[in-house]
Motif scaffolding. Sequence first.
Motif, PDB file in Angstrom:
ATOM      1  N   ASP A  69       3.219   0.148  12.821  1.00 42.30           N
ATOM      2  CA  ASP A  69       2.404  -1.061  12.667  1.00 42.30           C
ATOM      3  C   ASP A  69       2.268  -1.497  11.201  1.00 42.30           C
ATOM      4  OD1 ASP A  69       0.845   1.074  11.868  1.00 42.30           O
ATOM      5  OD2 ASP A  69      -0.988   0.339  12.820  1.00 42.30           O
ATOM      6  N   CYS A  70       3.175  -1.037  10.349  1.00 42.05           N
ATOM      7  CA  CYS A  70       3.130  -1.372   8.927  1.00 42.05           C
ATOM      8  C   CYS A  70       3.215  -2.886   8.737  1.00 42.05           C
ATOM      9  CB  CYS A  70       4.288  -0.696   8.195  1.00 42.05           C
ATOM     10  SG  CYS A  70       4.306  -0.995   6.423  1.00 42.05           S
ATOM     11  N   ARG A  71       2.473  -3.381   7.773  1.00 44.10           N
ATOM     12  CA  ARG A  71       2.476  -4.797   7.399  1.00 44.10           C
ATOM     13  C   ARG A  71       2.904  -4.907   5.939  1.00 44.10           C
ATOM     14  NH1 ARG A  71       3.232  -7.433  11.711  1.00 44.10           N
ATOM     15  NH2 ARG A  71       1.818  -6.835  13.352  1.00 44.10           N
ATOM     16  N   HIS A  72       3.663  -5.966   5.650  1.00 40.83           N
ATOM     17  CA  HIS A  72       4.218  -6.169   4.311  1.00 40.83           C
ATOM     18  C   HIS A  72       3.856  -7.578   3.852  1.00 40.83           C
ATOM     19  CE1 HIS A  72       7.596  -4.900   1.470  1.00 40.83           C
ATOM     20  NE2 HIS A  72       7.157  -6.055   0.988  1.00 40.83           N
ATOM     21  N   THR A  73       3.164  -7.679   2.731  1.00 41.63           N
ATOM     22  CA  THR A  73       2.770  -8.967   2.166  1.00 41.63           C
ATOM     23  C   THR A  73       3.414  -9.123   0.807  1.00 41.63           C
ATOM     24  OG1 THR A  73       0.652  -8.897   3.317  1.00 41.63           O
ATOM     25  CG2 THR A  73       0.805 -10.372   1.422  1.00 41.63           C
ATOM     26  N   ILE A  74       4.055 -10.275   0.592  1.00 36.38           N
ATOM     27  CA  ILE A  74       4.685 -10.577  -0.693  1.00 36.38           C
ATOM     28  C   ILE A  74       3.956 -11.759  -1.310  1.00 36.38           C
ATOM     29  CG2 ILE A  74       6.806 -11.287  -1.862  1.00 36.38           C
ATOM     30  CD1 ILE A  74       8.376  -9.990   0.450  1.00 36.38           C
ATOM     31  N   ILE A  75       3.540 -11.586  -2.580  1.00 37.44           N
ATOM     32  CA  ILE A  75       2.893 -12.689  -3.287  1.00 37.44           C
ATOM     33  C   ILE A  75       3.639 -12.942  -4.592  1.00 37.44           C
ATOM     34  CG2 ILE A  75       0.623 -12.204  -2.305  1.00 37.44           C
ATOM     35  CD1 ILE A  75      -0.131 -11.109  -5.123  1.00 37.44           C
ATOM     36  N   PRO A  76       3.500 -14.116  -5.194  1.00 44.21           N
ATOM     37  CA  PRO A  76       2.593 -15.181  -4.818  1.00 44.21           C
ATOM     38  C   PRO A  76       3.044 -15.909  -3.555  1.00 44.21           C
ATOM     39  CG  PRO A  76       3.860 -15.835  -6.749  1.00 44.21           C
ATOM     40  CD  PRO A  76       4.226 -14.411  -6.444  1.00 44.21           C
ATOM     41  N   ALA A  77       2.078 -16.518  -2.881  1.00 45.21           N
ATOM     42  CA  ALA A  77       2.347 -17.231  -1.627  1.00 45.21           C
ATOM     43  C   ALA A  77       3.318 -18.379  -1.831  1.00 45.21           C
ATOM     44  CB  ALA A  77       1.032 -17.738  -1.033  1.00 45.21           C
ATOM     45  N   SER A  78       3.391 -18.907  -3.051  1.00 41.85           N
ATOM     46  CA  SER A  78       4.294 -20.023  -3.328  1.00 41.85           C
ATOM     47  C   SER A  78       5.772 -19.660  -3.124  1.00 41.85           C
ATOM     48  CB  SER A  78       4.084 -20.536  -4.752  1.00 41.85           C
ATOM     49  OG  SER A  78       4.388 -19.519  -5.690  1.00 41.85           O
ATOM     50  N   LEU A  79       6.073 -18.367  -3.025  1.00 46.81           N
ATOM     51  CA  LEU A  79       7.457 -17.948  -2.784  1.00 46.81           C
ATOM     52  C   LEU A  79       7.887 -18.182  -1.341  1.00 46.81           C
ATOM     53  CD1 LEU A  79       7.561 -14.639  -4.865  1.00 46.81           C
ATOM     54  CD2 LEU A  79       8.224 -16.953  -5.559  1.00 46.81           C
ATOM     55  N   GLY A  80       6.913 -18.384  -0.452  1.00 45.24           N
ATOM     56  CA  GLY A  80       7.236 -18.789   0.911  1.00 45.24           C
ATOM     57  C   GLY A  80       7.433 -17.682   1.924  1.00 45.24           C
ATOM     58  N   PHE A  81       7.084 -16.462   1.590  1.00 49.68           N
ATOM     59  CA  PHE A  81       7.213 -15.379   2.563  1.00 49.68           C
ATOM     60  C   PHE A  81       6.034 -15.414   3.531  1.00 49.68           C
ATOM     61  CE2 PHE A  81       9.740 -13.831  -0.994  1.00 49.68           C
ATOM     62  CZ  PHE A  81      10.887 -13.409  -0.341  1.00 49.68           C
ATOM     63  N   SER A  82       6.291 -15.049   4.775  1.00 44.96           N
ATOM     64  CA  SER A  82       5.210 -14.950   5.762  1.00 44.96           C
ATOM     65  C   SER A  82       4.255 -13.839   5.351  1.00 44.96           C
ATOM     66  CB  SER A  82       5.766 -14.623   7.146  1.00 44.96           C
ATOM     67  OG  SER A  82       6.631 -15.630   7.571  1.00 44.96           O
ATOM     68  N   PRO A  83       2.947 -14.065   5.468  1.00 46.72           N
ATOM     69  CA  PRO A  83       2.010 -12.989   5.149  1.00 46.72           C
ATOM     70  C   PRO A  83       2.002 -11.934   6.247  1.00 46.72           C
ATOM     71  CG  PRO A  83       0.837 -14.941   5.864  1.00 46.72           C
ATOM     72  CD  PRO A  83       2.288 -15.311   5.813  1.00 46.72           C
ATOM     73  N   ASN A  84       1.725 -10.719   5.871  1.00 47.73           N
ATOM     74  CA  ASN A  84       1.613  -9.604   6.822  1.00 47.73           C
ATOM     75  C   ASN A  84       2.818  -9.484   7.750  1.00 47.73           C
ATOM     76  OD1 ASN A  84      -0.899  -8.461   6.037  1.00 47.73           O
ATOM     77  ND2 ASN A  84      -1.876 -10.299   6.861  1.00 47.73           N
ATOM     78  N   MET A  85       4.013  -9.430   7.150  1.00 46.94           N
ATOM     79  CA  MET A  85       5.235  -9.289   7.949  1.00 46.94           C
ATOM     80  C   MET A  85       5.250  -7.938   8.658  1.00 46.94           C
ATOM     81  SD  MET A  85       8.250 -10.812   5.511  1.00 46.94           S
ATOM     82  CE  MET A  85       7.664 -10.115   3.967  1.00 46.94           C
ATOM     83  N   SER A  86       5.702  -7.951   9.895  1.00 50.71           N
ATOM     84  CA  SER A  86       5.901  -6.709  10.640  1.00 50.71           C
ATOM     85  C   SER A  86       7.147  -6.015  10.105  1.00 50.71           C
ATOM     86  CB  SER A  86       6.076  -7.017  12.130  1.00 50.71           C
ATOM     87  OG  SER A  86       7.314  -7.700  12.327  1.00 50.71           O
ATOM     88  N   ASN A  87       7.398  -4.804  10.573  1.00 51.06           N
ATOM     89  CA  ASN A  87       8.615  -4.094  10.171  1.00 51.06           C
ATOM     90  C   ASN A  87       9.856  -4.906  10.519  1.00 51.06           C
ATOM     91  OD1 ASN A  87       7.391  -1.850   9.018  1.00 51.06           O
ATOM     92  ND2 ASN A  87       7.336  -0.720  10.939  1.00 51.06           N
ATOM     93  N   ASP A  88       9.884  -5.498  11.710  1.00 52.92           N
ATOM     94  CA  ASP A  88      11.049  -6.292  12.123  1.00 52.92           C
ATOM     95  C   ASP A  88      11.233  -7.531  11.252  1.00 52.92           C
ATOM     96  OD1 ASP A  88      11.730  -4.514  14.127  1.00 52.92           O
ATOM     97  OD2 ASP A  88      10.722  -5.653  15.713  1.00 52.92           O
ATOM     98  N   GLU A  89      10.133  -8.216  10.941  1.00 53.31           N
ATOM     99  CA  GLU A  89      10.222  -9.404  10.088  1.00 53.31           C
ATOM    100  C   GLU A  89      10.699  -9.032   8.695  1.00 53.31           C
ATOM    101  OE1 GLU A  89       6.690 -12.288  11.775  1.00 53.31           O
ATOM    102  OE2 GLU A  89       6.102 -10.421  10.756  1.00 53.31           O
ATOM    103  N   TRP A  90      10.151  -7.948   8.166  1.00 52.16           N
ATOM    104  CA  TRP A  90      10.546  -7.523   6.838  1.00 52.16           C
ATOM    105  C   TRP A  90      12.008  -7.045   6.827  1.00 52.16           C
ATOM    106  CZ3 TRP A  90      12.050  -3.041   4.315  1.00 52.16           C
ATOM    107  CH2 TRP A  90      12.060  -3.142   2.923  1.00 52.16           C
TER     108      TRP A  90
END
Length: 190
Positions: A69-90
Amino acid sequence: MPNRQCTSQYIQEQPTPLLSTRKVINNMSTTTTLNTDYPTSANHATALKWLSAISAFDNEANLALRAPDCRHTIIPASLGFSPNMSNDEWLGVVIYLASVLSRLDLKPIEALVADKQVTLWTKGTTEVKPELRDSEEGDWVSSGDAAFTLTFNDEGRINHIFEMLDSAQFHQASPFMARAAQNLSKQGKI
């Protein structure tokens, strides 16, 4: 990382295996940071393995270190990545990177280790695959900073990653990675 003892006249370096201590004699302050070459805890070791797995595009090793259930957040938000990506999304992001990059070197510069959290400050270099470059000119190789804060569950697996990218480097590299992806698509490999 050497131990630096600072005085107003000179800096003396002494190697130490686990810690780098900076002592400023004039005002009697002392700060201690961890040497990233020698893990000081199981979580620190896991964080360094995770960083190596990213640099090697080793998705299997990477996912083995992450909780389901790991979540991955990339900032700054202006880079356009989805917040709290799942393992599959990441994993989709990493597969894309592996398709266009020949190199993603992330070198730890400093680590801050707490009970269930490790923060790594890194210097990174990306290089677009030579066969996907459409000209000799351009920044097909770029470098910048990134910081990762990894939070661990009770089993010692990563359950949250908070990634802070150097947005200037990202914006510099993005057009070249996009061109490489277009060239890959033209070759019928995407």
